[in-house]
Design an enzyme around this catalytic site. Structure first.
Site, PDB file in Angstrom:
ATOM      1  N   PRO A   2       6.122  23.942  58.650  1.00 49.66           N
ATOM      2  CA  PRO A   2       6.053  24.164  56.779  1.00 49.66           C
ATOM      3  C   PRO A   2       7.055  24.755  56.161  1.00 49.66           C
ATOM      4  O   PRO A   2       7.483  25.892  57.245  1.00 49.66           O
ATOM      5  CB  PRO A   2       5.215  24.989  56.795  1.00 49.66           C
ATOM      6  CG  PRO A   2       3.907  24.537  57.719  1.00 49.66           C
ATOM      7  CD  PRO A   2       5.105  24.747  59.318  1.00 49.66           C
ATOM      8  N   GLU A   3       7.637  24.289  55.586  1.00 50.45           N
ATOM      9  CA  GLU A   3       8.900  25.065  55.176  1.00 50.45           C
ATOM     10  C   GLU A   3       8.879  25.764  53.357  1.00 50.45           C
ATOM     11  O   GLU A   3       7.791  25.663  53.652  1.00 50.45           O
ATOM     12  CB  GLU A   3      10.236  24.563  54.828  1.00 50.45           C
ATOM     13  CG  GLU A   3      10.865  23.659  56.866  1.00 50.45           C
ATOM     14  CD  GLU A   3      12.596  23.469  56.365  1.00 50.45           C
ATOM     15  OE1 GLU A   3      13.485  23.412  55.804  1.00 50.45           O
ATOM     16  OE2 GLU A   3      12.981  23.142  57.434  1.00 50.45           O
TER      17      GLU A   3
END
Ligand SMILES: [Zn+2]
Length: 272
Positions: A2-3
């Protein structure tokens, strides 16, 4: 992984279910994620009322009067809202039962995530949060700042962007995409960036992140929105994961190289 946009999307998604709700109980199914969970974690948070959910870098901070529950999704973590009748899924390691009878579940197949409780704000004392650079969408991340930070540094600009002491939350995907949009080769030595390069890059980073948040995040692997819908928008990527496919601008093949052990994608015509 996840960014920032995925984490922000998670925050936006869980917020309406958590604000002004009390933590009725809490269950730990796996005691060790990246680190051991605090032994007294479940006791500490029972009966606390959640007043705020914020994000700092890729940390989700659930808080109320004198308490902070900090969550990092690691490589593969997700948070989702479930009802009592929803069965637990494989890799659900932690959950909070809320006064509304909804449940916040933390799922993490690779167990690199982290959860910890504190009475002080984590950015004031925790070693992983105390030295973080500015938020990319805030005003203090601007062309002057980036120009200053790139002076005297030979490191590839892509690696610099992914260094959370410089700016937080920019991972492989958004570093690759924003470098393409600003016409800068990912391996370019940071110190050779011009003022114009820095200005273009800052604008591209902000645009690409805002766009991704609007679309609900985009990581290729394991990313599901809190409502269970996929947040993928990888088909919109201009270079990321598009090795040997034609550049949308000049039709040359997108190239893949390794920078600091990470796959990097670029167009040799459009990025100098
Ligand atoms: Zn091109």
């Amino acid at each position: 992984m996840p960014e920032l946009p995925e984490v922000q999307t998670t925050v936006n998604g869980i917020k309406p279910y958590l604000i002004n709700k009390k933590i009725k109980s809490c269950s730990v199914f796996v005691k060790k994620l990246r680190w051991n969970l605090q032994k007294d974690l479940t006791k500490k948070i029972i009966n606390l009322k959640i007043l705020e959910i914020t994000r700092r870098a890729k940390y989700i901070i659930i808080s109320g009067n004198n308490f902070y529950l900090t969550i990092h999704l690691g490589m593969t973590g997700t948070l989702r809202i479930a009802s009592k009748k929803d069965m637990r899924m494989k890799h659900d390691h932690f959950e909070i039962q809320l006064s509304s009878n909804k449940i916040l579940r933390f799922n993490d197949p690779r167990k690199f995530g982290m959860i910890f409780y504190s009475i002080k704000h984590p950015t004031l004392f925790h070693k992983l949060l105390i030295n973080l650079g500015p938020e990319p969408l805030n005003k203090d991340f601007n062309d002057e700042y980036l120009f200053t930070k790139t002076r005297n540094r030979s490191v590839a600009i892509k690696s610099l962007l992914m260094n959370s002491n410089i700016v937080v939350g920019i991972g492989n995907i958004y570093a690759s995409e924003s470098l393409f949009l600003s016409g800068i080769k990912p391996s370019k030595a940071s110190k050779t960036l011009t003022k114009k390069n820095c200005r273009d890059l800052v604008v591209s980073i902000k645009n690409v992140l805002k766009e991704a948040i609007k679309k609900g995040g985009s990581s290729i692997n394991d990313y599901i929105n809190v409502d269970g819908k996929s947040g993928y928008f990888q088909f919109d990527f201009k270079v990321y994961g598009r090795t040997s496919q034609p550049c949308h601008i000049c039709q040359s093949d997108i190239l893949q190289i390794k920078i600091n052990q990470r796959s990097s994608f670029y167009c040799k015509n459009c990025q100098k």
